[in-house]
Structure formats: C-alpha cells, structure tokens
Design an enzyme around this catalytic site. Sequence first.
Site, PDB file in Angstrom:
ATOM      1  N   GLN A 230       0.859  -1.189   0.000  1.00 22.37           N
ATOM      2  CA  GLN A 230       0.000   0.000   0.000  1.00 22.37           C
ATOM      3  C   GLN A 230       0.903   1.250   0.000  1.00 22.37           C
ATOM      4  O   GLN A 230       2.117   1.163   0.219  1.00 22.37           O
ATOM      5  CB  GLN A 230      -0.912  -0.093   1.250  1.00 22.37           C
ATOM      6  N   ASN A 232       1.855   3.664   1.891  1.00 25.20           N
ATOM      7  CA  ASN A 232       2.805   4.027   2.957  1.00 25.20           C
ATOM      8  C   ASN A 232       3.979   3.062   3.081  1.00 25.20           C
ATOM      9  O   ASN A 232       4.813   3.246   3.968  1.00 25.20           O
ATOM     10  CB  ASN A 232       2.096   4.056   4.321  1.00 25.20           C
ATOM     11  N   LYS A 233       4.025   2.029   2.267  1.00 25.18           N
ATOM     12  CA  LYS A 233       5.035   0.988   2.460  1.00 25.18           C
ATOM     13  C   LYS A 233       6.252   1.206   1.543  1.00 25.18           C
ATOM     14  O   LYS A 233       6.288   2.150   0.777  1.00 25.18           O
ATOM     15  CB  LYS A 233       4.382  -0.379   2.235  1.00 25.18           C
ATOM     16  N   THR A 234       7.230   0.285   1.625  1.00 21.43           N
ATOM     17  CA  THR A 234       8.496   0.521   0.921  1.00 21.43           C
ATOM     18  C   THR A 234       8.302   0.638  -0.590  1.00 21.43           C
ATOM     19  O   THR A 234       8.868   1.506  -1.237  1.00 21.43           O
ATOM     20  CB  THR A 234       9.492  -0.623   1.211  1.00 21.43           C
TER      21      THR A 234
END
Length: 449
Positions: A230, A232-234
């Site tokens: 999603q 907000n992830k890496t």
Amino acid sequence: MLIDRETDMVNRRKFCAAAALAAGRTGAASQLAAEGGTPVRAKPLRADYWGPQYYDQKEGQELAEVLETGRPFRWYGRGPEPPMKVATFEKEFAARMQTRFALAVTSGTAALHCAMAAFQIGPGDEVILPAWTWHSCHDAVVHAGALPVFAEIDESFNLDPADIESRITPQTKLILAVHLQGNPADLDRILPIARKHNLKVLEDCAQSVGASYKGRPLGSIGDLGIYSLQLNKTITAGEGGAVTTSDPVLFERAARFHDLGYLRDVHERVVGKPKLDVFVGTNFRMNEFSGGVLLAQLRKLDTIVGAVRANARRVYEGIRDLPGIRLRQLPDPEGELGAAVFVAFQTRQLCDRFMAAMRAEGVPVSRPSGSVILPTLPYIINKVTVHPAWPSFTSPRGRAIKYGPETCPRTIDILGRFAGPNLDPKYTARDVDDIITAIRKVYPAVARG
Ligand SMILES: Cc1ncc(COP(=O)(O)O)c(C=O)c1O
C-alpha cells in the site's frame, strides 16, 4: 567505495563535532527556536511516500504494455498464453525474500486473511499479537472466528518476547510477530518459544518490506510472511499485498483461499501436484496493472532500502554520542529499514517538549506511528463484530477475555515516551545534517528538564 564511506564518516564526525560545539556555546545559534532562537530550517522538513518517488518510465512501460495488449486479468485474456506480470512478480518476490513460494494479493489485509486460512485458524483458536499494531492484524483473527490475545511490546516497539509465554493457553495456535515501523521483531527469542509450545509463527512484514533479520529477509524466517504494498510501504502500487512461505501445503491453502478454492495452473506449476481439495475461497487476486507496477518497484526495492538505511545510519552516527541518549531497541541494527529514528525520554511530558521544540526548529518529529494501541479502541473493548453470535467471543474464553488500556500499560507508557523523525530515502545529506543538528540542539536542553 570504502574510501568514500570512510571519508564520509570523517566528514560526518567533523560536522558533528562542529555542531556540538555550536550547540554548546551560548548565543543565537544554540538558543532553541521555541524560545526565540533561529530555527535549524526555515522551511520544515517533510518526509514523502517512498515508492512513488521512484516511479519512472519502468512503471510506465509496464502499465502501457497491459493497456496495449488489453490483458488486465492475471489468469487469461487475449491470446493463447496467460498474462505473466503478476506471475513474474511472484517469482521475483519469492527470490528476493528467499522463500520457495510467493503469492500476490490485493492488500496486506488480504494477505493476513490468506495466512489465517493457510494455518487453518478458526473458532476455538487463539492468536497472540502485539498490543500496538495495525487494525488488520486483530481483524483478520476475528474474521477467522478465532480469539485475539494481546501481549505487550518492548522498547523495540515489537512484541515483547518476555510477555508471550504467560499468554499461551491450550487453545493458542499462532504467534503474530509483527515487524513494526521498519524494525525486525526479536525472532531469536520468539521462535524458540513457538517451537517449545508447538505454535506457528506468522511474520507480518507490512511495515518492513525489504528489511532483514541477521542476514535473512523478513518473511523467510517464520512459517509464513505477509507484506503490504500500500502507499505508505516501501514499494507500492497504491494497494497490494503478498504472502511468502517455503511450505508447499501452506502455500497451496493460501493460493486456493485467495481465489475460489481451486489451484490454478500457474500455481500448480510452482507447487507441484495438489495435496488439498477444493474449499470455500475468496477473491483477493491481483490484477496485471498492479502486478506490472509492483514488478518495476520490486526491482528498485534494494535501491530504496539502501538509501533510507544510509540516511538512518547517518542520523544514528550523528547523535549516538549525546550524553544520556537512549534510542529505540534494535534487535538487528544491520537489518532495520531505518524508517524512523526514535529517542527515549523519562516522561511523556519531556517527550512532548522535545516534539514541540523540534517542530519549532523546522524538523518535525512524531511518536511511533502507523499503528494503533488496539486494546484501547472501543470496538475492540466491546468486541463488536458484524454478527452478535460471532464465534470469537461466544466461547467461555471469548466471553471472559478483557481488553482495555489496563491490559497494556507498558505499551501505552513506552509509546508515550519515544519520538523521532521519519526518514525518507531521498533526503539529501543537507536534510540529514539538519536532523542531526536539530536533535543535538534540542535533546540536551529538553533532557536536562
Ligand atoms: C502491520 C500491518 N499489517 C497489515 C497491514 C495491512 O496492509 P494493507 O493496508 O495493505 O491492507 C498494515 C497496513 O498498514 C500494517 O501496518
């Protein structure tokens, strides 16, 4: 390369010494901005979402191919052969995570549901998870009809291994080891507890995609790993998720569950002859647009991780010598992602002062974020589900279990006393130096009380 790093370290030390000297002197430079001094930065520093900063023609090319061929669905489409973007993503993701199998799904939450199915978690079972984590961890357990049992976190902000054993009952089946905000959970202590009690370990790597523990990628150490892709992830396609495991039966059950209970050819080819029968499934299938974007992003994962880690290390190096400073516990400093650098305070009030003073310096910091202290939420305290007779809470254990702030005092205390800057892989050396300068300026003044 080595020389560059050494030169860089020497420059860093010189810079830090100069900053320390400057901060030690009285006068305008060391006067806190909150008390009328000059802020370290005129324009506040702000971390951005990581993955989209790396979007370029590679992601564009993947999307264009799906559009041009008119093949957006992973199992079939125009032409005799099935489209291969999601399948290729799975192959490369498994290779990167050093597991035998990877399954692409629509979200990290979907991946958690697949994990519950893979482990055959259901009514009567109990799952131990940290009191501080994301809603989906609790919700996936409840959707499976099982009972969530919270344990306290320690100063790594992950499940406290010392608080697990007292939570184990004959019904416990699974430990959900969540690697929160880029920091690996202490698996060397968690895994032996699981093995001793014959429990499975699910690694939730949603917030730590690309991090490792003692040289091994997160998600390859427990029985099964899940990831979120999603925003907000890496790495990201906006939404997305993945499951990894090296156990063929766990993989087959997850793959069947993410679809309609059947095993498709693409997966049969990787896992071999089916060992299970058809059962009730879902539809958590990833589409080819997401698969293509995530394939391009996956090929940049090590670049992103390398950049954010390097920035975090510069910050650690630049503040480590501050008298009395205590940082977030890192079970494996080499493997941590470096998503943020957290400083401890004696009290919540001192932490509030640190946050206000850093904001005034133009280097905002926050308390640990991206998770929630779940046992304090009304819907969890009140065991609210879509149906009043939900099996999680109708058993004697389910009726008796109590949630609420009084069940996780240590978690509440720890999270109230730490704050620090979020890091960004694209921060410049100047940005990182500003973080160091601001902490060196503010921390001694605040910690003195
Ligand atoms: C620890 C953890 N697990 C699972 C998830 C769920 O991932 P998603 O948002 O992709 O459904 C998240 C999302 O932030 C998370 O932080």
